[in-house]
Design a protein around this motif. Structure first.
Motif, PDB file in Angstrom:
ATOM      1  N   ALA A  19       0.815  -1.227  -0.010  1.00  0.00           N
ATOM      2  CA  ALA A  19      -0.109  -0.122   0.008  1.00  0.00           C
ATOM      3  C   ALA A  19       0.879   1.400  -0.232  1.00  0.00           C
ATOM      4  CB  ALA A  19      -0.747   0.054   1.175  1.00  0.00           C
ATOM      5  N   ASP A  20       2.120   1.360   0.876  1.00  0.00           N
ATOM      6  CA  ASP A  20       2.932   2.446   0.732  1.00  0.00           C
ATOM      7  C   ASP A  20       3.383   2.745  -0.662  1.00  0.00           C
ATOM      8  OD1 ASP A  20       2.601   2.689   3.431  1.00  0.00           O
ATOM      9  OD2 ASP A  20       4.259   1.361   3.755  1.00  0.00           O
ATOM     10  N   VAL A  21       3.877   1.582  -1.211  1.00  0.00           N
ATOM     11  CA  VAL A  21       4.321   1.804  -2.732  1.00  0.00           C
ATOM     12  C   VAL A  21       3.287   2.199  -3.665  1.00  0.00           C
ATOM     13  CG1 VAL A  21       5.661   0.642  -4.664  1.00  0.00           C
ATOM     14  CG2 VAL A  21       6.343   0.195  -2.218  1.00  0.00           C
ATOM     15  N   ALA A  22       2.096   1.654  -3.774  1.00  0.00           N
ATOM     16  CA  ALA A  22       1.156   1.823  -4.301  1.00  0.00           C
ATOM     17  C   ALA A  22       0.678   3.312  -4.270  1.00  0.00           C
ATOM     18  CB  ALA A  22      -0.160   0.976  -4.149  1.00  0.00           C
ATOM     19  N   SER A  23       0.483   3.804  -3.228  1.00  0.00           N
ATOM     20  CA  SER A  23       0.229   5.251  -2.930  1.00  0.00           C
ATOM     21  C   SER A  23       1.258   6.199  -3.512  1.00  0.00           C
ATOM     22  CB  SER A  23       0.009   5.487  -1.150  1.00  0.00           C
ATOM     23  OG  SER A  23      -0.071   6.776  -0.960  1.00  0.00           O
ATOM     24  N   ARG A  24       2.573   5.862  -3.197  1.00  0.00           N
ATOM     25  CA  ARG A  24       3.504   6.917  -3.546  1.00  0.00           C
ATOM     26  C   ARG A  24       3.622   6.716  -5.224  1.00  0.00           C
ATOM     27  NH1 ARG A  24       6.608   9.272  -5.940  1.00  0.00           N
ATOM     28  NH2 ARG A  24       8.419  10.365  -5.164  1.00  0.00           N
ATOM     29  N   CYS A  25       3.465   5.634  -5.839  1.00  0.00           N
ATOM     30  CA  CYS A  25       3.605   5.287  -7.193  1.00  0.00           C
ATOM     31  C   CYS A  25       2.271   5.630  -8.175  1.00  0.00           C
ATOM     32  CB  CYS A  25       4.125   4.180  -7.497  1.00  0.00           C
ATOM     33  SG  CYS A  25       5.788   3.872  -6.922  1.00  0.00           S
ATOM     34  N   GLY A  26       1.337   5.872  -7.466  1.00  0.00           N
ATOM     35  CA  GLY A  26      -0.005   6.064  -8.245  1.00  0.00           C
ATOM     36  C   GLY A  26      -0.635   4.910  -8.660  1.00  0.00           C
ATOM     37  N   ALA A  27      -0.447   3.769  -8.310  1.00  0.00           N
ATOM     38  CA  ALA A  27      -0.899   2.448  -8.460  1.00  0.00           C
ATOM     39  C   ALA A  27      -1.826   1.737  -7.669  1.00  0.00           C
ATOM     40  CB  ALA A  27       0.408   1.587  -8.750  1.00  0.00           C
ATOM     41  N   THR A  28      -2.112   0.678  -8.044  1.00  0.00           N
ATOM     42  CA  THR A  28      -3.168  -0.242  -7.092  1.00  0.00           C
ATOM     43  C   THR A  28      -2.299  -1.189  -6.199  1.00  0.00           C
ATOM     44  OG1 THR A  28      -3.818  -1.941  -8.457  1.00  0.00           O
ATOM     45  CG2 THR A  28      -5.038  -0.070  -8.442  1.00  0.00           C
ATOM     46  N   VAL A  29      -2.767  -1.579  -5.080  1.00  0.00           N
ATOM     47  CA  VAL A  29      -2.023  -2.515  -4.360  1.00  0.00           C
ATOM     48  C   VAL A  29      -1.769  -4.010  -5.193  1.00  0.00           C
ATOM     49  CG1 VAL A  29      -2.138  -4.268  -2.292  1.00  0.00           C
ATOM     50  CG2 VAL A  29      -2.550  -1.849  -2.189  1.00  0.00           C
ATOM     51  N   ASP A  30      -2.881  -4.012  -5.964  1.00  0.00           N
ATOM     52  CA  ASP A  30      -2.773  -5.540  -6.983  1.00  0.00           C
ATOM     53  C   ASP A  30      -1.500  -5.322  -7.930  1.00  0.00           C
ATOM     54  OD1 ASP A  30      -4.614  -7.032  -5.574  1.00  0.00           O
ATOM     55  OD2 ASP A  30      -6.233  -6.497  -6.802  1.00  0.00           O
ATOM     56  N   ALA A  31      -1.546  -4.135  -8.431  1.00  0.00           N
ATOM     57  CA  ALA A  31      -0.668  -3.858  -9.537  1.00  0.00           C
ATOM     58  C   ALA A  31       0.973  -3.947  -8.844  1.00  0.00           C
ATOM     59  CB  ALA A  31      -0.705  -2.369  -9.915  1.00  0.00           C
ATOM     60  N   VAL A  32       0.987  -3.568  -7.768  1.00  0.00           N
ATOM     61  CA  VAL A  32       2.529  -3.567  -6.952  1.00  0.00           C
ATOM     62  C   VAL A  32       2.663  -5.061  -6.613  1.00  0.00           C
ATOM     63  CG1 VAL A  32       3.884  -3.056  -4.938  1.00  0.00           C
ATOM     64  CG2 VAL A  32       2.236  -1.230  -5.931  1.00  0.00           C
ATOM     65  N   ARG A  43       5.919  -5.518 -15.304  1.00  0.00           N
ATOM     66  CA  ARG A  43       7.121  -5.170 -14.512  1.00  0.00           C
ATOM     67  C   ARG A  43       7.194  -3.604 -13.725  1.00  0.00           C
ATOM     68  NH1 ARG A  43      10.845  -8.532 -15.599  1.00  0.00           N
ATOM     69  NH2 ARG A  43      12.771  -7.511 -14.961  1.00  0.00           N
ATOM     70  N   PRO A  44       7.662  -3.661 -12.678  1.00  0.00           N
ATOM     71  CA  PRO A  44       7.533  -2.287 -11.932  1.00  0.00           C
ATOM     72  C   PRO A  44       8.188  -1.306 -12.988  1.00  0.00           C
ATOM     73  CG  PRO A  44       9.398  -3.657 -11.003  1.00  0.00           C
ATOM     74  CD  PRO A  44       8.834  -4.515 -12.065  1.00  0.00           C
ATOM     75  N   PRO A  45       7.253   0.047 -13.139  1.00  0.00           N
ATOM     76  CA  PRO A  45       7.689   1.101 -14.070  1.00  0.00           C
ATOM     77  C   PRO A  45       8.898   1.535 -13.507  1.00  0.00           C
ATOM     78  CG  PRO A  45       5.777   1.632 -12.984  1.00  0.00           C
ATOM     79  CD  PRO A  45       5.926   0.122 -12.582  1.00  0.00           C
ATOM     80  N   GLU A  46       9.804   2.301 -14.366  1.00  0.00           N
ATOM     81  CA  GLU A  46      10.919   2.802 -14.510  1.00  0.00           C
ATOM     82  C   GLU A  46      11.023   3.878 -13.199  1.00  0.00           C
ATOM     83  OE1 GLU A  46      14.686   3.202 -14.024  1.00  0.00           O
ATOM     84  OE2 GLU A  46      13.956   1.573 -15.712  1.00  0.00           O
ATOM     85  N   SER A  47       9.664   4.791 -13.138  1.00  0.00           N
ATOM     86  CA  SER A  47       9.892   5.808 -12.285  1.00  0.00           C
ATOM     87  C   SER A  47       9.608   5.229 -10.915  1.00  0.00           C
ATOM     88  CB  SER A  47       8.649   6.584 -12.510  1.00  0.00           C
ATOM     89  OG  SER A  47       7.249   5.786 -12.347  1.00  0.00           O
ATOM     90  N   ALA A  48       8.796   3.833 -10.664  1.00  0.00           N
ATOM     91  CA  ALA A  48       8.845   3.187  -9.333  1.00  0.00           C
ATOM     92  C   ALA A  48       9.912   2.767  -8.849  1.00  0.00           C
ATOM     93  CB  ALA A  48       7.947   2.452  -9.388  1.00  0.00           C
ATOM     94  N   SER A  50      13.185   3.878  -9.718  1.00  0.00           N
ATOM     95  CA  SER A  50      13.949   5.065  -9.576  1.00  0.00           C
ATOM     96  C   SER A  50      13.698   5.310  -8.022  1.00  0.00           C
ATOM     97  CB  SER A  50      14.185   6.060 -10.505  1.00  0.00           C
ATOM     98  OG  SER A  50      14.180   5.755 -11.602  1.00  0.00           O
ATOM     99  N   TRP A  51      12.365   5.757  -7.899  1.00  0.00           N
ATOM    100  CA  TRP A  51      12.116   6.231  -6.374  1.00  0.00           C
ATOM    101  C   TRP A  51      12.227   5.267  -5.373  1.00  0.00           C
ATOM    102  CZ3 TRP A  51       8.216   3.883  -3.383  1.00  0.00           C
ATOM    103  CH2 TRP A  51       8.165   4.550  -2.031  1.00  0.00           C
ATOM    104  N   LEU A  52      12.347   3.894  -5.595  1.00  0.00           N
ATOM    105  CA  LEU A  52      12.798   2.964  -4.563  1.00  0.00           C
ATOM    106  C   LEU A  52      13.885   2.796  -4.431  1.00  0.00           C
ATOM    107  CD1 LEU A  52      11.398   0.937  -2.616  1.00  0.00           C
ATOM    108  CD2 LEU A  52      11.324  -0.938  -4.406  1.00  0.00           C
ATOM    109  N   GLU A  53      14.926   2.943  -5.344  1.00  0.00           N
ATOM    110  CA  GLU A  53      16.287   2.928  -5.247  1.00  0.00           C
ATOM    111  C   GLU A  53      16.739   4.240  -4.598  1.00  0.00           C
ATOM    112  OE1 GLU A  53      17.958   0.724  -9.221  1.00  0.00           O
ATOM    113  OE2 GLU A  53      17.063   2.546  -9.563  1.00  0.00           O
TER     114      GLU A  53
END
Length: 194
Positions: A19-32, A43-48, A50-53
């Motif tokens: 949920a934390d990642v989904a909220s930050r990346c504008g995705a759903t929990v299922d997508a993450v 696959r995780p999008p490049e923006s996600a 980069s943010w996580l790294e």
């Protein structure tokens, strides 16, 4: 671009939930979840990635700086580090907007570094001896039903079972909130408010 497994490892290293990642990346929990699961093509999008790294690198830098200050201090052979019980406690002491699980992940990393330097680490709950005031104000049965998303008959059953105290047709707010927290903690979702 991170692999699915590396994305999951970094997310868990940072103490982030789906949920934390989904909220930050504008995705759903299922997508993450699908970004991390090997049986799905997503696959995780490049923006996600980069943010996580960046988040992981920042957390590791912060942990290294904290550990360096502790080790340079050369004081006691035993070091106390904060370990948060919940988001409410963490937000009461910090204003960085992070989930408390991230702060705890950083604490675990600091502990590993400091222990590697030969010191003992004792995690402690900040303000563990401070108890929040009990809210024994009363609320109407209708308000309680709205908060819990249940019917009045269900509320009456809870009162008969002693789970919620009732007085003059009203119920104690603290009982309602405690029951709601317990219920959600066991994975029971609220009824839809449609």
């Amino acid at each position: 671009m991170l692999t699915k497994a590396k994305f999951k490892m970094y997310r868990e290293d940072c103490g982030l939930t789906y949920a934390d990642v989904a909220s930050r990346c504008g995705a759903t929990v299922d997508a993450v979840k699908k970004w991390e699961h090997p049986n799905y093509r997503q696959r995780p999008p490049e923006s996600a990635c980069s943010w996580l790294e960046e988040t992981r690198a920042g957390m590791r830098r912060d942990a290294a700086n904290i550990a360096e200050r502790i080790l340079a201090d050369g004081g006691s052979a035993r070091v106390s580090l904060p370990y948060w019980r919940n988001q409410i406690d963490y937000d009461g002491e910090n204003r960085d907007g992070l989930p408390y699980t991230c702060a705890n992940a950083r604490t675990r990393l600091v502990a590993r570094i400091v222990e590697g330097g030969g010191l003992d680490v004792e995690p402690e709950y900040p303000n563990a001896d401070v108890k929040p005031p009990l809210d024994d104000s009363l609320m109407t049965s209708d308000e309680a039903c709205d908060v819990l998303g249940i019917s009045k008959s269900h509320l009456c059953n809870l009162a008969r079972a002693g789970r919620i105290r009732k007085e003059d047709g009203k119920v104690y707010r603290s009982d309602v909130l405690r029951y709601d927290k317990d219920r959600r903690g066991r994975g029971r979702p609220r009824k839809s408010q449609d």
